[in-house]
Design a protein around this motif. Structure first.
Motif, PDB file in Angstrom:
ATOM      1  N   GLN A  57     -12.418  -0.192  16.213  1.00  0.00           N
ATOM      2  CA  GLN A  57     -11.317   0.318  15.405  1.00  0.00           C
ATOM      3  C   GLN A  57     -10.378   1.192  16.225  1.00  0.00           C
ATOM      4  N   GLU A  58      -9.099   1.094  15.873  1.00  0.00           N
ATOM      5  CA  GLU A  58      -8.087   2.013  16.397  1.00  0.00           C
ATOM      6  C   GLU A  58      -7.394   2.678  15.211  1.00  0.00           C
ATOM      7  N   ASP A  59      -6.838   3.860  15.437  1.00  0.00           N
ATOM      8  CA  ASP A  59      -6.249   4.577  14.316  1.00  0.00           C
ATOM      9  C   ASP A  59      -4.868   4.020  13.965  1.00  0.00           C
ATOM     10  N   ARG A  60      -4.340   4.508  12.873  1.00  0.00           N
ATOM     11  CA  ARG A  60      -3.079   4.015  12.334  1.00  0.00           C
ATOM     12  C   ARG A  60      -1.936   4.125  13.335  1.00  0.00           C
ATOM     13  N   GLY A  61      -1.866   5.256  14.032  1.00  0.00           N
ATOM     14  CA  GLY A  61      -0.786   5.449  14.991  1.00  0.00           C
ATOM     15  C   GLY A  61      -0.808   4.434  16.114  1.00  0.00           C
ATOM     16  N   ARG A  62      -1.997   4.119  16.616  1.00  0.00           N
ATOM     17  CA  ARG A  62      -2.107   3.162  17.722  1.00  0.00           C
ATOM     18  C   ARG A  62      -1.734   1.757  17.273  1.00  0.00           C
ATOM     19  N   TRP A  63      -2.156   1.368  16.058  1.00  0.00           N
ATOM     20  CA  TRP A  63      -1.773   0.047  15.578  1.00  0.00           C
ATOM     21  C   TRP A  63      -0.252  -0.031  15.381  1.00  0.00           C
ATOM     22  N   GLY A  64       0.349   1.047  14.928  1.00  0.00           N
ATOM     23  CA  GLY A  64       1.796   1.055  14.783  1.00  0.00           C
ATOM     24  C   GLY A  64       2.498   0.844  16.119  1.00  0.00           C
ATOM     25  N   GLN A  65       1.996   1.509  17.159  1.00  0.00           N
ATOM     26  CA  GLN A  65       2.571   1.319  18.495  1.00  0.00           C
ATOM     27  C   GLN A  65       2.442  -0.134  18.937  1.00  0.00           C
ATOM     28  N   ARG A  66       1.288  -0.718  18.682  1.00  0.00           N
ATOM     29  CA  ARG A  66       1.069  -2.107  19.102  1.00  0.00           C
ATOM     30  C   ARG A  66       2.021  -3.059  18.378  1.00  0.00           C
ATOM     31  N   MET A  67       2.175  -2.860  17.072  1.00  0.00           N
ATOM     32  CA  MET A  67       3.042  -3.764  16.309  1.00  0.00           C
ATOM     33  C   MET A  67       4.490  -3.650  16.755  1.00  0.00           C
ATOM     34  N   ARG A  68       4.964  -2.437  16.975  1.00  0.00           N
ATOM     35  CA  ARG A  68       6.345  -2.267  17.425  1.00  0.00           C
ATOM     36  C   ARG A  68       6.542  -2.850  18.826  1.00  0.00           C
ATOM     37  N   SER A  69       5.567  -2.693  19.694  1.00  0.00           N
ATOM     38  CA  SER A  69       5.678  -3.249  21.052  1.00  0.00           C
ATOM     39  C   SER A  69       5.686  -4.775  21.031  1.00  0.00           C
ATOM     40  N   ALA A  70       5.058  -5.367  19.996  1.00  0.00           N
ATOM     41  CA  ALA A  70       5.015  -6.827  19.891  1.00  0.00           C
ATOM     42  C   ALA A  70       6.268  -7.399  19.233  1.00  0.00           C
ATOM     43  N   GLY A  71       7.193  -6.543  18.794  1.00  0.00           N
ATOM     44  CA  GLY A  71       8.449  -7.027  18.225  1.00  0.00           C
ATOM     45  C   GLY A  71       8.523  -6.995  16.721  1.00  0.00           C
ATOM     46  N   PHE A  72       7.745  -6.113  16.075  1.00  0.00           N
ATOM     47  CA  PHE A  72       7.786  -5.971  14.619  1.00  0.00           C
ATOM     48  C   PHE A  72       8.412  -4.631  14.240  1.00  0.00           C
ATOM     49  N   ARG A  73       8.946  -4.588  13.025  1.00  0.00           N
ATOM     50  CA  ARG A  73       9.438  -3.340  12.449  1.00  0.00           C
ATOM     51  C   ARG A  73       8.658  -3.062  11.167  1.00  0.00           C
ATOM     52  N   ALA A  74       8.490  -1.795  10.854  1.00  0.00           N
ATOM     53  CA  ALA A  74       7.721  -1.418   9.670  1.00  0.00           C
ATOM     54  C   ALA A  74       8.508  -1.715   8.401  1.00  0.00           C
ATOM     55  N   VAL A  75       7.786  -2.156   7.368  1.00  0.00           N
ATOM     56  CA  VAL A  75       8.362  -2.375   6.045  1.00  0.00           C
ATOM     57  C   VAL A  75       7.687  -1.396   5.092  1.00  0.00           C
TER      58      VAL A  75
END
Length: 490
Positions: free
Chosen positions: A424-442
């Motif tokens: 498991q990784e925490d919420r902040g780390r998953w957010g970094q990964r998603m943004r680095s992969a080219g996603f934006r938060a909804v």
């Protein structure tokens, strides 16, 4: 007993002090470390019970009248009732003893290991309070680690068979049992509710909805989603469901389902038909060890024939963390890229309408076993604490529930490499990964938040919800438990 000058001497003293204070006989797995065997122990409890023990064959009859053993020389035997054990049963003391035990196992120090095992075995029965049951699960996991790594071979020889049989306690659910089981607690229902609300909004107006199910609970979220889609104002869409059938050398994470996916798919198709909705069900065997490569490849092929009428949703429920992170190594492409990063970038190339990520808000990625032990101990107290509010002590469902937590603890501590899937990784780390992969938060809307709050009202008062950035977070007594986040291509 002679105490060393090492940092672990305090632990040696605690073990010796506890032994004298309780006047208990030495358990059989510790006799291997003594040159002169003590008097024979009382009868063992082969299946555990009210007298304590690890639940894996390491049992003491602490309910029997204690045998007083003479102190060396002319000192009289002290009455056990006169000696206070102080904070031995405190959570912090149990954590420290577990840490010392892990260090002793890693150092192959059999003498110190057996001393700590004995103390923990007596202060943490598997049927005790929530902290004792938590500690007992961690102790079992450390013994399993010693068994698998070959450390402290004498300890291993005594308990390897018992540890091996522990897997038998993980229940295999029927579909009806599992549906009822996940409804007992918000642990999964929180993610279901938040994800379904976000999915319904993202696919509005699309005549075909394709949901890729990357989850651990065998589509238990889908019946509610079918109901919601069938009730759309514009009419029900055609639902295409692609399910990842996880293939792993360590086995798929629990819960386990006692039926094939073909059978499950037939039931879901019939249910959709009863709601006047057409449904296609497809299963793809795939493995987190290669970032679900076979699943992504099949999705790429399917994308080639789309005409724009289909909404693609990737629903990731408690499964992304099973993909190896950087601490498990990387694969070599043009540049070294972690498998976790590779998966998220592959999902981005599919141009999905929505990706939902639901994960436990914890970090079990430390490279050393002590770091993971501390992180897991300070997170997994939550399910042990919460279970007292919805399952009675001694119930069958409670045994199933705690066996699943035990599986997680053992995987975190006893496994390494690709077999350690609880990363498991925490919420902040998953957010970094998603943004680095080219996603934006909804952001989740007020309707989604309201549905989550209404669901939580069905459960104990300790559960709560809060917003953090664009995400929703499930809490227990104010502590973060699970987060739900939604993402679209940036």
């Amino acid at each position: 007993m002679r105490f060393s000058n090492s940092a672990a001497s305090l632990v040696q003293f605690v073990a010796f002090f506890y032994y004298l204070a309780t006047c208990l006989p030495w358990p059989p797995y510790m006799m291997q470390f003594t040159h002169t065997a003590p008097p024979p122990p009382p009868p063992l409890h082969p299946n555990g019970g009210a007298h304590g023990g690890l639940g894996l064959g390491l049992f003491l009859d602490v309910g029997a009248p204690p045998r007083a053993r003479a102190w060396p020389g002319s000192f009289p035997t002290p009455p056990a009732s006169k000696i206070s054990l102080g904070n031995l049963n405190s959570t912090s003391c149990m954590e420290q003893l577990l840490v010392h035990c892990a260090n002793a196992i890693e150092a192959n120090d059999a003498t110190l290991t057996q001393q700590i095992l004995w103390v923990l075995n007596n202060i943490a029965p598997p049927d005790g309070d929530s902290n004792q049951r938590l500690t007992a699960a961690f102790l079992c996991a450390l013994v399993a680690r010693a068994s698998r790594t070959g450390a402290c071979k004498a300890v291993t020889a005594a308990v390897a068979a018992a540890v091996e049989s522990a897997a038998l306690h993980v229940h295999r659910f029927t579909a009806v049992e599992l549906a009822s089981f996940v409804d007992l607690t918000p642990w999964h229902r929180f993610g279901y509710t938040a994800a379904n609300a976000a999915i319904l909004e993202a696919v509005e107006g699309f005549p075909v909805v394709h949901v890729v199910e990357l989850g651990t609970t065998h589509c238990m979220q889908i019946p509610t989603l079918i109901d919601m889609l069938a009730s759309r104002a514009e009419g029900p869409p055609i639902l295409r469901l692609t399910v990842a059938d996880v293939v792993s050398s360590s086995g798929a994470p629990p819960p386990a389902l006692d039926m094939s996916y073909d059978e499950l798919g037939a039931k879901l198709i019939n249910f959709a038909g009863s709601r006047n909705m057409s449904m296609d069900f497809r299963v793809v065997p795939t493995s987190p060890a290669d970032a679900f490569g076979s699943l992504v490849d099949q999705l790429r092929v399917q994308q080639l024939v789309l005409d724009g009428s289909e909404a693609l949703v990737v629903n990731c429920h408690m499964l992304l963390h099973t993909v190896p992170d950087e601490t498990a190594g990387s694969v070599s492409l043009a540049q070294p890229v972690s498998l976790r990063t590779m998966l998220l970038k592959s999902l981005r190339t599919l141009d999905p309408n929505l990706v939902v990520v639901v994960e436990e808000d914890a970090d079990f990625t430390a490279g050393d076993v002590v770091g993971r032990l501390r992180a897991a101990f300070n997170f997994l107290w939550i399910p042990y604490d919460a279970v007292d509010t919805f399952l009675p002590k001694g119930s069958e469902q409670r045994r199933w529930y705690e066996a699943e937590i035990g599986w997680k603890v053992e995987n975190v501590l006893a496994q390494e490499g690709v077999e350690r899937v609880e990363r498991q990784e925490d919420r902040g780390r998953w957010g970094q990964r998603m943004r680095s992969a080219g996603f934006r938060a909804v952001a989740f809307g007020e309707e989604a938040a309201g549905e989550v709050k209404a669901m939580l009202n069905e459960h104990a008062a300790g559960w709560g919800m809060k917003r953090e950035d664009d995400d929703l977070v499930l809490t227990w007594k104010g502590h973060n438990v699970v987060f739900a986040s939604a993402w679209a291509p940036s």
